[in-house]
Design a protein around this motif. Structure first.
Motif: not given
Length: 426
Positions: A293-306
């Motif tokens: 949906a336009a105006y929605a919250e989009l979140e990308w999560r990526f894995k990386g080093p701890d």
């Protein structure tokens, strides 16, 4: 006997006075949080409009909450111009607010966007919101947000009990994009807040395709503002005088109509209750097959080093349409970044980072109307007092949802304002 007659006559007169008198209507209590002087000059236009209508409100706060270079001084500069024109405005509008009263409630808010958690440290502006919200009165405090939600989110974090004392009208859309972390905090932790989230309705204020020629954005200045005082001269500095004032609908909402009934008619638009705020979490990259949906919250999560670094540390950036958003360390080797599209779009993004696993990530998405769209598992559930743009197709102007609920009143509110301009001599 004569004493009894006198008392009886006095009581009758008092009764008649009560019957014939109109009830006293209290002026709405308002606090403005503005990004004036920041990334968009339209707040200067809206501030001019506010000052010229200051007699209709109890102005309790003018908070500078900028993205960019704006500061409290930008508000004070506008008050100085207002003071110059006040002698000509006063005869017709004697209850306009004294400039010193306005200066006394100007406060500096945050100068940076909120980190991932949605709040940071208290500011003079956020503390003033709390102070005003706690004032003992039968009226709510109307918090009119013309930019980011950072100072409001900070105030709600530091004093969550003020939620019940305030009503919010927020100009969202592009402001939501820049203020997405603060928005996320509020919608998650205060779903029962009374709020109008105007992501696109407000655009009906300046989308003048249906206006008479003399009221179109490029004509109004020449016909009604040009040459009129210090305020009129300053107005030309912003969009060359073309009407935008995209934040003014929040004020107009309180000027015409019943503000306690968001679904009714008002100069500031008509809205509908929504039961969820759309949210999509991508574990990794998204593609053009992903529709949101336009105006929605989009979140990308990526894995990386701890890494042994604090949560909320900025570790990468995400770029969409030549604009950049910070990405944060969420802990346990997970990194995240949020975004919100300000309109329907096909978005493409890429990331940059010194951390190899986070660098050069790429993807796309497609956002569509109407907002908030169909429910999804990650949506934020909302209480009964969260309102937003009406989704009916016949209320769109182009791709702007609900915009006709404001544009239909364009002639009325612009001609009302023209009367005020005419009180300032050329």
């Amino acid at each position: 006997m004569n004493k009894l007659i006198f008392i009886f006559s006095f009581l009758i007169l008092q009764s008649c006075a009560t019957i014939n008198s109109k009830p006293i209507v209290e002026k709405p209590r308002i606090l403005i949080s503005s990004d004036i002087g920041g990334t968009d000059p339209d707040d200067f236009q809206s501030m001019i409009h506010l000052l010229m209508y200051s007699d209709l409100f109890q102005i309790e706060g003018l908070v500078s909450s900028p993205f960019g270079n704006g500061r409290k001084k930008d508000i004070l500069d506008m008050i100085d111009l207002y003071e110059k024109d006040l002698p000509e405005l006063k005869p017709q509008f004697p209850n306009l607010t004294h400039p010193d009263s306005l200066r006394a409630v100007c406060k500096q808010g945050t100068k940076l966007e909120a980190p991932y958690k949605g709040y940071d440290t208290a500011t003079e502006g956020s503390e003033w919101i709390i102070k005003c919200a706690k004032n003992t009165t039968d009226q709510p405090l109307w918090v009119l947000v013309w930019g980011g939600l950072e100072d409001l989110a900070q105030a709600l974090h530091d004093a969550p009990e003020i939620e019940k004392n305030i009503k919010v009208y927020w100009i969202g859309g592009p402001n939501k994009k820049w203020s997405i972390n603060a928005y996320s905090y509020i919608v998650k932790n205060h779903p029962n807040l009374w709020i109008i989230e105007a992501n696109s309705t407000y655009r009906g204020w300046f989308m003048d395709t249906e206006s008479p020629k003399e009221l179109k954005g490029k004509s109004y200045y020449n016909n009604y503002i040009q040459g009129r005082g210090a305020l009129g001269k300053n107005f030309k500095n912003h969009y060359e005088g073309e009407i935008k004032m995209g934040d003014t609908p929040s004020l107009a909402y309180l000027m015409n109509g019943d503000p306690n009934n968001p679904i009714g008619e008002s100069w500031g638009g008509s809205f509908t209750p929504i039961k969820h705020s759309s949210r999509t979490i991508f574990e990794g990259n998204s593609s053009k097959k992903d529709t949101v949906a336009a105006y929605a919250e989009l979140e990308w999560r990526f894995k990386g080093p701890d890494l042994p670094i604090p949560q909320d540390s900025t570790c990468f950036t995400l770029e969409i349409s030549n604009q950049t958003w910070p990405g944060y360390y969420l802990g346990n080797g997970i990194y995240g970044v949020r975004y919100s599209s300000k309109k329907p779009e096909t978005g493409s993004y890429f990331t940059k980072s010194a951390i190899p696993e986070l660098d050069a990530q790429r993807g796309q998405f497609v956002s569509i109307t109407p907002w908030p769209g169909k429910t999804t598992p990650n949506d934020y559930p909302l209480g009964s007092n969260w309102y937003s743009d009406k989704p009916a197709p016949d209320l769109f102007i182009g791709d702007q949802q609900g915009a006709k609920t404001i544009s239909k009143h364009r002639e009325a509110y612009l001609m009302d304002w023209a009367k005020r301009w005419q009180s300032i001599n050329k």
